[in-house]
Scaffold this motif. Structure first.
Motif, PDB file in Angstrom:
ATOM      1  N   LEU A  28       0.814  -1.220   0.000  1.00  0.00           N
ATOM      2  CA  LEU A  28       0.000   0.000   0.000  1.00  0.00           C
ATOM      3  C   LEU A  28       0.848   1.271   0.000  1.00  0.00           C
ATOM      4  CD1 LEU A  28      -2.831  -0.987   2.514  1.00  0.00           C
ATOM      5  CD2 LEU A  28      -3.023  -0.693   0.048  1.00  0.00           C
ATOM      6  N   TYR A  31       2.826   3.911  -3.310  1.00  0.00           N
ATOM      7  CA  TYR A  31       2.547   5.055  -4.172  1.00  0.00           C
ATOM      8  C   TYR A  31       2.924   6.391  -3.543  1.00  0.00           C
ATOM      9  CZ  TYR A  31      -1.809   6.906  -2.241  1.00  0.00           C
ATOM     10  OH  TYR A  31      -2.743   7.502  -1.455  1.00  0.00           O
ATOM     11  N   PHE A  32       3.249   6.412  -2.259  1.00  0.00           N
ATOM     12  CA  PHE A  32       3.716   7.692  -1.711  1.00  0.00           C
ATOM     13  C   PHE A  32       5.053   7.594  -0.991  1.00  0.00           C
ATOM     14  CE2 PHE A  32       2.565   6.607   2.575  1.00  0.00           C
ATOM     15  CZ  PHE A  32       1.419   5.829   2.455  1.00  0.00           C
ATOM     16  N   PRO A 141      -8.416   0.951   9.093  1.00  0.00           N
ATOM     17  CA  PRO A 141      -8.995   2.137   9.718  1.00  0.00           C
ATOM     18  C   PRO A 141      -9.317   3.188   8.659  1.00  0.00           C
ATOM     19  CG  PRO A 141      -6.641   2.051  10.122  1.00  0.00           C
ATOM     20  CD  PRO A 141      -7.003   0.772   9.452  1.00  0.00           C
ATOM     21  N   LEU A 142     -10.253   4.067   8.983  1.00  0.00           N
ATOM     22  CA  LEU A 142     -10.706   5.077   8.018  1.00  0.00           C
ATOM     23  C   LEU A 142      -9.564   5.908   7.450  1.00  0.00           C
ATOM     24  CD1 LEU A 142     -12.924   6.530   6.496  1.00  0.00           C
ATOM     25  CD2 LEU A 142     -13.373   7.906   8.534  1.00  0.00           C
ATOM     26  N   THR A 143      -8.602   6.243   8.314  1.00  0.00           N
ATOM     27  CA  THR A 143      -7.486   7.083   7.829  1.00  0.00           C
ATOM     28  C   THR A 143      -6.744   6.400   6.675  1.00  0.00           C
ATOM     29  OG1 THR A 143      -6.293   6.191   9.741  1.00  0.00           O
ATOM     30  CG2 THR A 143      -7.045   8.477   9.873  1.00  0.00           C
ATOM     31  N   LYS A 144      -6.505   5.104   6.797  1.00  0.00           N
ATOM     32  CA  LYS A 144      -5.827   4.389   5.715  1.00  0.00           C
ATOM     33  C   LYS A 144      -6.709   4.338   4.472  1.00  0.00           C
ATOM     34  CE  LYS A 144      -2.354   1.365   7.811  1.00  0.00           C
ATOM     35  NZ  LYS A 144      -2.440   1.651   9.254  1.00  0.00           N
ATOM     36  N   ILE A 145      -8.013   4.170   4.686  1.00  0.00           N
ATOM     37  CA  ILE A 145      -8.946   4.124   3.551  1.00  0.00           C
ATOM     38  C   ILE A 145      -8.906   5.443   2.780  1.00  0.00           C
ATOM     39  CG2 ILE A 145     -11.405   4.049   2.935  1.00  0.00           C
ATOM     40  CD1 ILE A 145     -11.747   1.948   5.168  1.00  0.00           C
ATOM     41  N   ILE A 146      -8.943   6.540   3.502  1.00  0.00           N
ATOM     42  CA  ILE A 146      -8.901   7.855   2.835  1.00  0.00           C
ATOM     43  C   ILE A 146      -7.599   8.009   2.061  1.00  0.00           C
ATOM     44  CG2 ILE A 146      -8.821  10.354   3.222  1.00  0.00           C
ATOM     45  CD1 ILE A 146     -10.592   9.866   5.729  1.00  0.00           C
ATOM     46  N   CYS A 147      -6.524   7.609   2.696  1.00  0.00           N
ATOM     47  CA  CYS A 147      -5.199   7.670   2.070  1.00  0.00           C
ATOM     48  C   CYS A 147      -5.202   6.941   0.727  1.00  0.00           C
ATOM     49  CB  CYS A 147      -4.210   7.028   3.042  1.00  0.00           C
ATOM     50  SG  CYS A 147      -2.516   7.130   2.550  1.00  0.00           S
ATOM     51  N   GLN A 149      -7.866   6.071  -1.056  1.00  0.00           N
ATOM     52  CA  GLN A 149      -8.819   6.685  -1.987  1.00  0.00           C
ATOM     53  C   GLN A 149      -8.207   7.881  -2.704  1.00  0.00           C
ATOM     54  OE1 GLN A 149     -12.130   7.223   0.678  1.00  0.00           O
ATOM     55  NE2 GLN A 149     -13.225   5.444  -0.133  1.00  0.00           N
ATOM     56  N   ILE A 150      -7.370   8.619  -1.995  1.00  0.00           N
ATOM     57  CA  ILE A 150      -6.672   9.739  -2.646  1.00  0.00           C
ATOM     58  C   ILE A 150      -5.790   9.194  -3.774  1.00  0.00           C
ATOM     59  CG2 ILE A 150      -4.929  11.550  -2.322  1.00  0.00           C
ATOM     60  CD1 ILE A 150      -6.077  11.937   0.534  1.00  0.00           C
ATOM     61  N   LYS A 153      -8.073   7.877  -6.754  1.00  0.00           N
ATOM     62  CA  LYS A 153      -8.627   9.004  -7.517  1.00  0.00           C
ATOM     63  C   LYS A 153      -7.562   9.676  -8.366  1.00  0.00           C
ATOM     64  CE  LYS A 153     -12.982  10.377  -5.812  1.00  0.00           C
ATOM     65  NZ  LYS A 153     -14.018  11.284  -6.296  1.00  0.00           N
ATOM     66  N   GLY A 154      -6.380   9.798  -7.783  1.00  0.00           N
ATOM     67  CA  GLY A 154      -5.280  10.422  -8.509  1.00  0.00           C
ATOM     68  C   GLY A 154      -4.923   9.633  -9.759  1.00  0.00           C
ATOM     69  N   ALA A 157      -7.598   9.967 -12.404  1.00  0.00           N
ATOM     70  CA  ALA A 157      -7.557  11.287 -13.048  1.00  0.00           C
ATOM     71  C   ALA A 157      -6.434  11.350 -14.077  1.00  0.00           C
ATOM     72  CB  ALA A 157      -7.365  12.375 -11.999  1.00  0.00           C
TER      73      ALA A 157
ATOM     74  N   PHE B  92       7.293   9.830  -6.269  1.00  0.00           N
ATOM     75  CA  PHE B  92       6.375  10.655  -5.489  1.00  0.00           C
ATOM     76  C   PHE B  92       6.589  10.342  -4.026  1.00  0.00           C
ATOM     77  CE2 PHE B  92       1.926  11.004  -3.708  1.00  0.00           C
ATOM     78  CZ  PHE B  92       1.960  12.377  -3.598  1.00  0.00           C
ATOM     79  N   LYS B  93       6.839  11.376  -3.239  1.00  0.00           N
ATOM     80  CA  LYS B  93       6.938  11.214  -1.795  1.00  0.00           C
ATOM     81  C   LYS B  93       5.988  12.180  -1.127  1.00  0.00           C
ATOM     82  CE  LYS B  93      11.300   9.107  -1.477  1.00  0.00           C
ATOM     83  NZ  LYS B  93      12.489   8.717  -0.749  1.00  0.00           N
ATOM     84  N   SER B  94       5.187  11.661  -0.215  1.00  0.00           N
ATOM     85  CA  SER B  94       4.197  12.509   0.437  1.00  0.00           C
ATOM     86  C   SER B  94       4.189  12.268   1.931  1.00  0.00           C
ATOM     87  CB  SER B  94       2.818  12.239  -0.137  1.00  0.00           C
ATOM     88  OG  SER B  94       1.858  12.971   0.594  1.00  0.00           O
ATOM     89  N   LEU B  97       0.480  12.037   3.106  1.00  0.00           N
ATOM     90  CA  LEU B  97      -0.160  10.721   2.992  1.00  0.00           C
ATOM     91  C   LEU B  97       0.400   9.730   4.001  1.00  0.00           C
ATOM     92  CD1 LEU B  97      -0.557  10.467  -0.883  1.00  0.00           C
ATOM     93  CD2 LEU B  97      -2.372  10.691   0.817  1.00  0.00           C
ATOM     94  N   LEU B 100      -1.367  10.447   7.210  1.00  0.00           N
ATOM     95  CA  LEU B 100      -2.730   9.946   7.097  1.00  0.00           C
ATOM     96  C   LEU B 100      -2.725   8.427   7.241  1.00  0.00           C
ATOM     97  CD1 LEU B 100      -5.464  11.185   6.604  1.00  0.00           C
ATOM     98  CD2 LEU B 100      -5.107  10.941   4.143  1.00  0.00           C
ATOM     99  N   PHE B 101      -1.760   7.783   6.625  1.00  0.00           N
ATOM    100  CA  PHE B 101      -1.667   6.328   6.670  1.00  0.00           C
ATOM    101  C   PHE B 101      -1.532   5.846   8.114  1.00  0.00           C
ATOM    102  CE2 PHE B 101       0.196   2.142   6.006  1.00  0.00           C
ATOM    103  CZ  PHE B 101      -0.552   1.666   4.943  1.00  0.00           C
ATOM    104  N   LYS B 153      -5.952  17.964 -13.600  1.00  0.00           N
ATOM    105  CA  LYS B 153      -6.871  16.856 -13.255  1.00  0.00           C
ATOM    106  C   LYS B 153      -6.422  16.165 -11.975  1.00  0.00           C
ATOM    107  CE  LYS B 153      -9.688  15.600 -17.004  1.00  0.00           C
ATOM    108  NZ  LYS B 153     -10.825  14.696 -17.178  1.00  0.00           N
ATOM    109  N   ALA B 157      -8.602  15.919  -8.565  1.00  0.00           N
ATOM    110  CA  ALA B 157      -8.944  14.599  -8.012  1.00  0.00           C
ATOM    111  C   ALA B 157      -8.528  14.515  -6.548  1.00  0.00           C
ATOM    112  CB  ALA B 157      -8.254  13.508  -8.825  1.00  0.00           C
ATOM    113  N   ASN B 158      -7.341  15.020  -6.246  1.00  0.00           N
ATOM    114  CA  ASN B 158      -6.880  15.015  -4.857  1.00  0.00           C
ATOM    115  C   ASN B 158      -7.818  15.822  -3.971  1.00  0.00           C
ATOM    116  OD1 ASN B 158      -4.613  13.396  -5.199  1.00  0.00           O
ATOM    117  ND2 ASN B 158      -3.285  15.130  -5.701  1.00  0.00           N
ATOM    118  N   ALA B 161     -11.015  13.905  -3.340  1.00  0.00           N
ATOM    119  CA  ALA B 161     -10.807  12.794  -2.407  1.00  0.00           C
ATOM    120  C   ALA B 161     -10.634  13.305  -0.979  1.00  0.00           C
ATOM    121  CB  ALA B 161      -9.601  11.976  -2.839  1.00  0.00           C
TER     122      ALA B 161
END
Lengths: 178, 178
Positions: A28, A31-32, A141-147, A149-150, A153-154, A157, B92-94, B97, B100-101, B153, B157-158, B161
Motif C-alpha cells: 500500500l 505510491y507515496f 482504519p478510516l485514515t488508511k482508507i482515505i489515504c 482513496q486519494i 482518484k489520482g 484522473a 512521489f513522496k508525500s 499521505l 494519514l496512513f 486533473k 482529483a486530490n 478525495a
DNA sequence: CGTGTCATGTAAGGAGTTACATGATTTG
DNA sequence: CAAATCATGTAACTCCTTACATGACACG
C-alpha cells in the motif's frame, strides 16, 4: 519524513524483519514512499544502536534465519514526536511529464508512445492498488482508507487526462494531414 | 532526468541566466520538477566546461550583470539523446499521505487538521497552475497543454478525495458520539 | 538608509540509490 | 541441479538541499 519515521510507523503495530519491511513498502505504501535495501538495513542497524528498536534473531523452518525488530518505548516516543512535527511538502518528480513538456522537440510518434507507456504504467498501478484495497478494506482504519482513496482518484484522473491527451494528439495529426 | 537535462531543455528555446532558469522552474515546471540555486549554478558551470553551453556576461540597466547561457550544437545533441533514452519512473513522496496512513495513532483533530492543511495546499497549487495555464494556453504547443491538463486533473482529483475524506471522518465522529 | 529584488556562487552535509557480495533453502 | 525466493549486508557514488556569503541597484 525519512526512512526512520516510516520504519517506526510500521513497527508500531507489528515487529518485522528488514526483508518484511521492504515487502510492506511495496504494498500500500508504494505510491507515496519508496525505499531500497541499501537504506533499510543500515537504518535498522543505526536505530538498534540508538535503542529505538531491539533485534531478535528468529529461526525459521524451511527458510533462512531472520532478524526481527521490535519498537521500544523510546522508539514509540520518537514516532509520536514525528507525528506531531510540521508536515513536509510533497515532492513529485516525473520524467514522463518532463518529456511531454518538451514534446515539441521530438516526433509525433514518440509522444504517442510515451503516452501509451504512461497509460500502461498508471493502469498497472491503479489495478495493483485497487486489488490491495479490495482485499484489505474491511480491516483498515478510516485514515488508511482515505489515504488509498486519494491514490486511486489520482491514478484515475491521470488516466483520464492521458486518454484525452491521446485523442487531442490524434486530432491534431489528422488536421495536419488534410 | 537530472538537472542537466532540464536545463538543456529550457535553453533549447531561449538563452537564459541561472536566475531566470530558477524562476522558470517555479512556473509551469514546478509541479513535476523542483530545484534550488545550489544545484543550478554548479550545474551551469560544469555544463559550460563540458561545452554543452556557452556563457556571455550581459550588462543590464538598473540591474546587476547576469551570465546568460546559450546551448551549443553539442548541447542540443545531448538533449536529443536524453529525449530518446528510456523514460524513468515517476517518484512521489508525500509526508501528508504518510501521516494519514498512520493516522490511527493520533487524535481525530490532528487528522482533520492535516486534511484541511492539504486541502489548502492543493487548492493553492491548483489555482496557481490554472492561472498560469489560462494566461499562456493560447501560445503553448499541444504537448505542454496535455502536460498541464494532467497536473490540473490530478490536483482536482486530490481535492475531491480529501473533501470526501473529511465528510467520512465527520460521519465516523458523529457515530461515535451517539 | 533600510528593505526588496536581482544576481551569483560555495561548502558542508544529508539521504538516498546502485551495484556488489554472500548464502540458505525450496521447488520443479 | 538450476532457478526462484528468502534473507542480510556493505561500499562507492550521486544528487541535491541548506546554509552561508556577497554584492549591485531601486524604491520609498
Amino acid at each position: 519524513m525519512n526512512s526512520q519515521d516510516v520504519i517506526l510507523g510500521m513497527l508500531m503495530k507489528k515487529s518485522s524483519s528488514g526483508y518484511e519491511i521492504k515487502q510492506s513498502l511495496e504494498g500500500l505504501f508504494n505510491y507515496f514512499y519508496q525505499s531500497s535495501y541499501g537504506t533499510i538495513y543500515p537504518t535498522l542497524s543505526r536505530m538498534e544502536q540508538e535503542e529505538l528498536i531491539t533485534k531478535e534473531n528468529v529461526q525459521q523452518e524451511g527458510k533462512p534465519n531472520k532478524n526481527v525488530y521490535t519498537i521500544t518505548e523510546f522508539g514509540r516516543a520518537k514516532f509520536n514526536a514525528y507525528m506531531l512535527s510540521p508536515v513536509e511538502n510533497d515532492s513529485f518528480k516525473s520524467d514522463f511529464l518532463m518529456r511531454l513538456f518538451f514534446g515539441e522537440y521530438v516526433g509525433y510518434d514518440k509522444v504517442i508512445a510515451w503516452l501509451h507507456e504512461a497509460q500502461r504504467a498508471f493502469q498497472m498501478n491503479l489495478d495493483r492498488l485497487n486489488d490491495l484495497f479490495e482485499h484489505e478494506k474491511d480491516y483498515l482504519p478510516l485514515t488508511k482508507i482515505i489515504c488509498i482513496q486519494i491514490g486511486l482518484k489520482g491514478y484515475r484522473a491521470n488516466l483520464e487526462a492521458i486518454a484525452e491527451g491521446l485523442v487531442q494528439m490524434e486530432q491534431l495529426e489528422q488536421e495536419k494531414r488534410k
